[in-house]
Enzyme design. Structure first.
Site, PDB file in Angstrom:
ATOM      1  N   HIS A   1     -50.837  47.959  86.972  1.00  0.00           N
ATOM      2  CA  HIS A   1     -49.518  48.337  86.892  1.00  0.00           C
ATOM      3  C   HIS A   1     -49.210  49.391  88.113  1.00  0.00           C
ATOM      4  CE1 HIS A   1     -49.239  45.661  83.733  1.00  0.00           C
ATOM      5  NE2 HIS A   1     -49.757  46.570  82.487  1.00  0.00           N
TER       6      HIS A   1
ATOM      7  N   GLU B   1     -44.079  39.173  80.355  1.00  0.00           N
ATOM      8  CA  GLU B   1     -43.869  39.808  81.717  1.00  0.00           C
ATOM      9  C   GLU B   1     -43.760  38.747  82.855  1.00  0.00           C
ATOM     10  OE1 GLU B   1     -47.028  43.004  81.791  1.00  0.00           O
ATOM     11  OE2 GLU B   1     -47.254  42.149  79.766  1.00  0.00           O
TER      12      GLU B   1
ATOM     13  N   HIS C   1     -42.016  45.639  81.260  1.00  0.00           N
ATOM     14  CA  HIS C   1     -42.968  45.521  80.418  1.00  0.00           C
ATOM     15  C   HIS C   1     -42.597  45.580  78.874  1.00  0.00           C
ATOM     16  CE1 HIS C   1     -46.898  45.796  78.569  1.00  0.00           C
ATOM     17  NE2 HIS C   1     -47.882  45.870  79.846  1.00  0.00           N
TER      18      HIS C   1
END
Ligand code: BGC
Length: 346
Positions: free
Chosen positions: A107, A314, A177
């Site tokens: 991420h 996502e 997310h």
């Protein structure tokens, strides 16, 4: 329709965090925070008209700051994983933050989702968040300017528009997310939710959750959600892909032409009667079924985040795309504008 801005809380360093509430004419509303441009709640009626929050997450800044779940946060500069945090662009190798077990970049290393974003109300149902990521932040090249525009319309669609530019060739992969539970956090796990994915293939991963490069048809596997089935139906099957991730934590290849808005997923919850539809123009979607939640974090209403408390869809470029020449490219060039749209409709 209305947007209301309120003071939310103060960061440990004294900066102020604001909340924006967008409500449509049906009484559906979302709450957004400047910290992480976070989608903190999404409130809509069940079949009896009773309002409930379908996002798993936190109701205090402390909760948002302490969590390792990324719940509702905008992820950048590269959502999901980059193998060894390394990639090469035009012969230059870049090393980005290895924040997962000191090896993988997960991420984007945590930059975008923990930043305080600027926000402006752009319409009576829209808030635009913006953030400047300096050249070299977390090791990524380019001064990147991003805006994330949230719009909630009267069709109960939450549109998330991403726009970004750079002054140096770079890679981008932005997502939200959010963890959804159509029965609300009080409703138990999501294994009985019915999920349909408009995806004919997925990208299997190795034991580090890095794609092997294979694009595998879902037909005949536990990953076949082309016809709606319960999330929990096949989750416990003895398939190495499920066993090593403790459930679904995989990128699915969205059918149809990437770059065009098309259906990604439909979810329904028999108990509450709530539904969720997802649309996107991106090539992939990560189905993550909250496999690593273990009750150690306490969320909204004092409820612990247990395993499978929520599911994430996502929308994204495939994980580790910078190291996979056969995956759709995530490169952004100077002078070009990256644009993408994802819609969550309830
Ligand atoms: C990843 C999971 C990870 C979760 C929270 C998902 O996007 O695929 O492996 O546990 O995010 O970081």
């Amino acid at each position: 329709m209305s947007v209301i801005k309120t003071f939310y809380d103060t960061m440990p360093d004294g900066r102020e965090v604001y909340q924006y509430k967008i409500e449509n004419n049906n009484g559906v509303f979302v709450e957004l925070l400047t910290r992480g441009a976070t989608l903190a709640s999404f409130v809509c009626p069940d079949r009896d008209g009773v309002l409930g929050d379908i996002l798993v997450g936190f109701d205090t800044l402390q909760g948002h700051l302490a969590t390792t779940t990324y719940a509702g946060e905008i992820i950048g500069q590269y959502a999901n994983r980059i193998c060894d945090g390394k990639f090469t662009l035009d012969g230059t190798q870049y090393q980005v933050t290895q924040n997962e077990n000191g090896v993988t970049c997960l991420h984007g290393g945590g930059e975008y989702n923990s930043a305080l974003w600027q926000a402006i109300i752009t319409d009576d149902n829209a808030v635009e968040f913006s953030y400047h990521s300096p050249d070299g932040a977390e090791g990524f090249p380019g001064n990147v300017d991003i805006t994330v525009l949230y719009v909630l319309n009267d069709h109960n669609e939450l549109e998330i528009h991403y726009t970004a530019t750079t002054d140096k060739k770079t890679i981008v992969n932005f997502t939200n997310h959010a963890y959804f539970n159509l029965g609300t956090m009080a409703g138990g796990d999501v294994l009985d939710h019915e999920l349909q994915l408009f995806c004919d293939a997925f990208t299997p991963t190795d034991e580090r959750s890095i794609p092997t490069g294979e694009i595998r048809p879902v037909a005949g596997t536990a990953f076949d959600f082309r016809t709606a089935k319960k999330i929990g139906r096949d989750i416990g099957l003895d398939d190495v892909q499920l066993v090593q991730c403790r459930g679904y934590d995989h990128n699915f290849c969205v059918s149809g032409e990437s770059g065009k808005l098309r259906p990604v997923a439909k979810v329904s919850d028999e108990k509450s009667g709530r539904k969720l539809e997802v649309f996107s123009d991106l090539p992939g979607v990560q189905l993550y079924t909250g496999n690593f939640l273990d009750g150690s974090e306490t969320g909204k209403g004092g409820i612990p985040l247990q395993k499978h408390a929520g599911f994430c869809l996502e929308t994204q470029y495939y994980p580790d795309t910078p190291n996979q020449p056969d995956f759709p490219s995530c490169v952004l060039e100077p002078g070009k504008t990256f644009k993408s749209l994802t819609i969550f409709k309830v």
